[in-house]
Design an enzyme around this catalytic site. Structure first.
Site, PDB file in Angstrom:
ATOM      1  N   GLU A 130       0.845  -1.205   0.000  1.00  0.00           N
ATOM      2  CA  GLU A 130       0.000   0.000   0.000  1.00  0.00           C
ATOM      3  C   GLU A 130       0.876   1.250   0.000  1.00  0.00           C
ATOM      4  O   GLU A 130       0.703   2.138  -0.831  1.00  0.00           O
ATOM      5  CB  GLU A 130      -0.915   0.004   1.223  1.00  0.00           C
ATOM      6  CG  GLU A 130      -1.918  -1.155   1.215  1.00  0.00           C
ATOM      7  CD  GLU A 130      -3.292  -0.742   1.644  1.00  0.00           C
ATOM      8  OE1 GLU A 130      -3.611  -0.878   2.843  1.00  0.00           O
ATOM      9  OE2 GLU A 130      -4.050  -0.263   0.787  1.00  0.00           O
ATOM     10  N   GLU A 150      -4.935  -7.892   2.616  1.00  0.00           N
ATOM     11  CA  GLU A 150      -5.945  -7.577   3.635  1.00  0.00           C
ATOM     12  C   GLU A 150      -7.166  -8.469   3.579  1.00  0.00           C
ATOM     13  O   GLU A 150      -7.675  -8.929   4.592  1.00  0.00           O
ATOM     14  CB  GLU A 150      -6.350  -6.108   3.531  1.00  0.00           C
ATOM     15  CG  GLU A 150      -5.324  -5.114   4.072  1.00  0.00           C
ATOM     16  CD  GLU A 150      -4.308  -4.669   3.053  1.00  0.00           C
ATOM     17  OE1 GLU A 150      -4.101  -5.372   2.043  1.00  0.00           O
ATOM     18  OE2 GLU A 150      -3.701  -3.612   3.260  1.00  0.00           O
TER      19      GLU A 150
HETATM   20  C1  LIG Z   1      -5.216  -1.285   6.480  1.00  0.00           C
HETATM   21  C2  LIG Z   1      -3.723  -1.087   6.585  1.00  0.00           C
HETATM   22  C3  LIG Z   1      -3.005  -2.351   6.240  1.00  0.00           C
HETATM   23  C4  LIG Z   1      -3.441  -3.539   6.751  1.00  0.00           C
HETATM   24  C5  LIG Z   1      -2.543  -4.679   6.694  1.00  0.00           C
HETATM   25  O1  LIG Z   1      -1.389  -4.598   6.323  1.00  0.00           O
HETATM   26  S1  LIG Z   1      -3.213  -6.177   7.255  1.00  0.00           S
HETATM   27  C6  LIG Z   1      -1.696  -7.097   7.615  1.00  0.00           C
HETATM   28  C7  LIG Z   1      -1.351  -7.891   6.456  1.00  0.00           C
HETATM   29  N1  LIG Z   1      -0.050  -8.460   6.584  1.00  0.00           N
HETATM   30  C8  LIG Z   1       0.170  -9.729   6.236  1.00  0.00           C
HETATM   31  O2  LIG Z   1      -0.729 -10.435   5.869  1.00  0.00           O
HETATM   32  C9  LIG Z   1       1.584 -10.213   6.294  1.00  0.00           C
HETATM   33  C10 LIG Z   1       1.741 -11.225   7.405  1.00  0.00           C
HETATM   34  N2  LIG Z   1       3.096 -11.745   7.423  1.00  0.00           N
HETATM   35  C11 LIG Z   1       3.516 -12.670   6.505  1.00  0.00           C
HETATM   36  O3  LIG Z   1       2.820 -13.065   5.607  1.00  0.00           O
HETATM   37  C12 LIG Z   1       4.939 -13.148   6.655  1.00  0.00           C
HETATM   38  O4  LIG Z   1       5.359 -12.820   7.961  1.00  0.00           O
HETATM   39  C13 LIG Z   1       5.906 -12.474   5.664  1.00  0.00           C
HETATM   40  C14 LIG Z   1       5.624 -13.005   4.249  1.00  0.00           C
HETATM   41  C15 LIG Z   1       5.766 -10.981   5.695  1.00  0.00           C
HETATM   42  C16 LIG Z   1       7.348 -12.864   6.065  1.00  0.00           C
HETATM   43  O5  LIG Z   1       7.428 -14.262   6.180  1.00  0.00           O
HETATM   44  P1  LIG Z   1       8.695 -14.892   6.919  1.00  0.00           P
HETATM   45  O6  LIG Z   1       8.571 -16.376   6.804  1.00  0.00           O
HETATM   46  O7  LIG Z   1       9.931 -14.218   6.472  1.00  0.00           O
HETATM   47  O8  LIG Z   1       8.507 -14.461   8.451  1.00  0.00           O
HETATM   48  P2  LIG Z   1       7.488 -15.040   9.521  1.00  0.00           P
HETATM   49  O9  LIG Z   1       8.135 -16.208  10.190  1.00  0.00           O
HETATM   50  O10 LIG Z   1       6.131 -15.186   8.930  1.00  0.00           O
HETATM   51  O11 LIG Z   1       7.412 -13.809  10.556  1.00  0.00           O
HETATM   52  C17 LIG Z   1       8.539 -13.493  11.363  1.00  0.00           C
HETATM   53  C18 LIG Z   1       7.988 -12.890  12.614  1.00  0.00           C
HETATM   54  O12 LIG Z   1       7.362 -11.630  12.282  1.00  0.00           O
HETATM   55  C19 LIG Z   1       6.009 -11.654  12.711  1.00  0.00           C
HETATM   56  N3  LIG Z   1       5.185 -10.903  11.747  1.00  0.00           N
HETATM   57  C20 LIG Z   1       5.214 -11.008  10.423  1.00  0.00           C
HETATM   58  N4  LIG Z   1       4.278 -10.201   9.868  1.00  0.00           N
HETATM   59  C21 LIG Z   1       3.669  -9.569  10.889  1.00  0.00           C
HETATM   60  C22 LIG Z   1       2.620  -8.600  10.986  1.00  0.00           C
HETATM   61  N5  LIG Z   1       2.014  -8.077   9.883  1.00  0.00           N
HETATM   62  N6  LIG Z   1       2.214  -8.193  12.216  1.00  0.00           N
HETATM   63  C23 LIG Z   1       2.833  -8.695  13.335  1.00  0.00           C
HETATM   64  N7  LIG Z   1       3.839  -9.615  13.329  1.00  0.00           N
HETATM   65  C24 LIG Z   1       4.242 -10.025  12.103  1.00  0.00           C
HETATM   66  C25 LIG Z   1       5.632 -13.107  12.735  1.00  0.00           C
HETATM   67  O13 LIG Z   1       4.533 -13.279  13.595  1.00  0.00           O
HETATM   68  C26 LIG Z   1       6.888 -13.740  13.244  1.00  0.00           C
HETATM   69  O14 LIG Z   1       6.963 -13.546  14.631  1.00  0.00           O
HETATM   70  P3  LIG Z   1       7.514 -14.742  15.568  1.00  0.00           P
HETATM   71  O15 LIG Z   1       7.304 -14.231  16.954  1.00  0.00           O
HETATM   72  O16 LIG Z   1       8.965 -14.894  15.181  1.00  0.00           O
HETATM   73  O17 LIG Z   1       6.697 -15.979  15.239  1.00  0.00           O
HETATM   74  C27 LIG Z   1      -3.271  -0.703   7.986  1.00  0.00           C
HETATM   75  C28 LIG Z   1      -1.777  -0.398   7.934  1.00  0.00           C
HETATM   76  C29 LIG Z   1      -1.514   0.612   9.064  1.00  0.00           C
HETATM   77  C30 LIG Z   1      -2.835   0.660   9.797  1.00  0.00           C
HETATM   78  C31 LIG Z   1      -3.085   1.859  10.663  1.00  0.00           C
HETATM   79  C32 LIG Z   1      -1.982   1.963  11.701  1.00  0.00           C
HETATM   80  C33 LIG Z   1      -2.244   3.126  12.606  1.00  0.00           C
HETATM   81  C34 LIG Z   1      -3.596   3.038  13.175  1.00  0.00           C
HETATM   82  C35 LIG Z   1      -3.747   3.187  14.487  1.00  0.00           C
HETATM   83  C36 LIG Z   1      -5.046   3.199  15.080  1.00  0.00           C
HETATM   84  O18 LIG Z   1      -5.187   3.239  16.292  1.00  0.00           O
HETATM   85  C37 LIG Z   1      -6.229   3.253  14.174  1.00  0.00           C
HETATM   86  C38 LIG Z   1      -5.987   2.417  12.996  1.00  0.00           C
HETATM   87  C39 LIG Z   1      -4.724   2.804  12.248  1.00  0.00           C
HETATM   88  C40 LIG Z   1      -4.974   4.046  11.445  1.00  0.00           C
HETATM   89  C41 LIG Z   1      -4.416   1.638  11.354  1.00  0.00           C
HETATM   90  C42 LIG Z   1      -5.527   1.414  10.302  1.00  0.00           C
HETATM   91  C43 LIG Z   1      -5.220   0.272   9.358  1.00  0.00           C
HETATM   92  C44 LIG Z   1      -3.877   0.496   8.692  1.00  0.00           C
HETATM   93  C45 LIG Z   1      -3.943   1.661   7.749  1.00  0.00           C
END
Ligand SMILES: C[C@H](/C=C/C(=O)SCCNC(=O)CCNC(=O)[C@H](O)C(C)(C)COP(=O)(O)OP(=O)(O)OC[C@H]1O[C@@H](n2cnc3c(N)ncnc32)[C@H](O)[C@@H]1OP(=O)(O)O)[C@H]1CC[C@H]2[C@@H]3CCC4=CC(=O)CC[C@]4(C)[C@H]3CC[C@]12C
Length: 276
Positions: A130, A150
Site C-alpha cells: 500500500e 488484507e
Molecule cells: C489497512 C492497513 C493495512 C493492513 C494490513 O497490512 S493487514 C496485515 C497484512 N499483513 C500480512 O498479511 C503479512 C503477514 N506476514 C507474513 O505473511 C509473513 O510474515 C511475511 C511473508 C511478511 C514474512 O514471512 P517470513 O517467513 O519471512 O517471516 P514469519 O516467520 O512469517 O514472521 C517473522 C515474525 O514476524 C512476525 N510478523 C510477520 N508479519 C507480521 C505482521 N504483519 N504483524 C505482526 N507480526 C508479524 C511473525 O509473527 C513472526 O513472529 P515470531 O514471533 O517470530 O513468530 C493498515 C496499515 C496501518 C494501519 C493503521 C496503523 C495506525 C492506526 C492506528 C489506530 O489506532 C487506528 C488504525 C490505524 C490508522 C491503522 C488502520 C489500518 C492500517 C492503515
C-alpha cells in the site's frame, strides 16, 4: 495501536531500537522501517516517525529527494497484526480517535512534494505494498514479493490500494491481487510496471541512491513542479490540466535556476542550482 514505546519496560531491558530510522545523506533523506524481527510491520511508533520524516522532507529545502526502505532484508509486512489484535483499529475509527480518510504515515491523503524512491528487499505485503503505491520511483531486489493481503484476513486495504492499484497496474491484475490476496514476485511486478527496476538481492538501496542522486542533481524547482503536475493531473482530462501545467511551468522558467541550467551547459560545467 499499542507500541512498545507505550508500554513500561524493566530498566535492565535492552534499549529498543527506534521502529524507524531517519538519516540525511547529502540532499537525500533515507527513511528505514526498522522492526526486522516483525518483518517491519507497521507500529504506531513507526508511523509517527514516518509522519515526522515526511514533514521534514516537505519543509527542508536542503532535502531534494527521499528514499524509503526496510531493515534486515525486508520491506514491510503491513499492519502489526498483534497490535491490531490487542486494540482493533475499529475502536479508533468508532471512537473518532482516528479519521481513516487521512493516513499520513502511509501517504494516503498526504503526499511528499519531493520525489520518493522505494528500495524494496524481501516482502512488501499488504500495508507494505500500500505505501509502495505512494512512492514515485521503485527498485526491488530480485526476491522481493508484493501483494495486498488484507482480504485474506477480512480486513480492508485502508492504505488506499482499492483506489490506487487499478491506476498503477492493469485493472484485471489489480482486481486479482486485491480480491485473491495472492503475492507476486519482483519479475512480475516489473513486467506490470509496479516497480521500475529489479536488481540482485541486497542492491536495491544502492540503486535507489543512484537514482536519488540523479534527481538531487537536477533543478529542485523543476523536479518539484513536474511532480506536482503529475499528482494534480492524475485522472483528469488533459484539457482540464493545461492551465495549471502552464502556470507551474512558467514559474520554473522564471526562476534563477532556469538561467543557471542553460548557462552551465554552454560553459561546459555542472550547474549549481539554488532552488530559486
Ligand atoms: C489497512 C492497513 C493495512 C493492513 C494490513 O497490512 S493487514 C496485515 C497484512 N499483513 C500480512 O498479511 C503479512 C503477514 N506476514 C507474513 O505473511 C509473513 O510474515 C511475511 C511473508 C511478511 C514474512 O514471512 P517470513 O517467513 O519471512 O517471516 P514469519 O516467520 O512469517 O514472521 C517473522 C515474525 O514476524 C512476525 N510478523 C510477520 N508479519 C507480521 C505482521 N504483519 N504483524 C505482526 N507480526 C508479524 C511473525 O509473527 C513472526 O513472529 P515470531 O514471533 O517470530 O513468530 C493498515 C496499515 C496501518 C494501519 C493503521 C496503523 C495506525 C492506526 C492506528 C489506530 O489506532 C487506528 C488504525 C490505524 C490508522 C491503522 C488502520 C489500518 C492500517 C492503515
Amino acid at each position: 495501536m499499542t507500541t512498545p514505546s507505550d508500554a513500561t519496560s524493566p530498566v535492565d531491558a535492552p534499549r529498543e531500537e527506534p521502529h524507524c530510522l531517519v538519516e540525511q545523506v547529502g540532499h537525500t533523506l533515507v527513511v528505514t522501517m526498522n522492526r526486522p524481527a516483525r518483518r517491519n510491520a507497521l507500529s504506531g511508533q513507526m508511523l509517527r516517525i514516518m509522519e515526522d520524516a515526511w514533514d521534514r522532507v516537505n519543509g527542508d529545502d536542503d532535502i531534494r529527494v527521499c528514499i524509503l526502505t526496510g531493515a534486515g532484508g525486508y520491506f514491510c509486512a503491513g499492519m502489526d497484526l498483534q497490535a491490531a489484535d490487542d486494540k482493533p483499529p475499529s475502536e479508533s475509527f468508532e471512537s473518532g480517535e482516528f479519521d481513516p480518510t487521512v493516513i499520513k504515515g502511509l501517504l494516503k491523503g498526504f503526499r511528499l512534494t519531493k520525489p520518493l524512491v522505494a528500495a524494496v528487499e524481501g516482502p512488501a505485503i499488504a500495508g507494505g505494498t500500500e505505501i509502495l503505491q505512494g512512492t514515485d520511483i521503485r527498485v526491488a531486489g530480485e526476491s522481493a514479493r508484493f501483494g495486498v493481503a488484507e482480504a485474506r484476513w477480512s480486513l480492508y486495504p485502508m492504505g488506499g490500494s482499492a483506489v490506487r492499484l487499478p491506476r498503477q497496474v492493469p485493472y484485471t491484475v489489480a482486481a486479482e491481487l486485491l480480491l485473491t490476496g495472492r503475492t507476486l514476485g519482483a519479475a512480475e511486478a516489473k513486467a506490470l510496471g509496479l516497480v521500475g527496476h529489479v536488481v540482485p538481492d541486497g542492491q536495491a538501496l544502492a540503486k535507489a541512491h543512484e537514482l536519488a542522486d540523479m534527481v538531487a542533481a537536477n533543478g529542485p524547482l523543476a523536479v518539484q513542479a513536474i511532480l506536482r503536475t503529475m499528482r494534480d493531473s492524475e485522472g483528469r482530462h488533459e484539457e482540464d490540466c493545461w492551465a495549471a501545467d502552464a502556470a507551474v511551468g512558467a514559474a520554473v522558467f522564471s526562476s534563477e535556476d532556469a538561467k543557471e541550467g542553460p548557462r552551465a551547459f554552454l560553459e561546459k560545467r555542472k550547474p549549481v542550482f539554488r532552488g530559486r
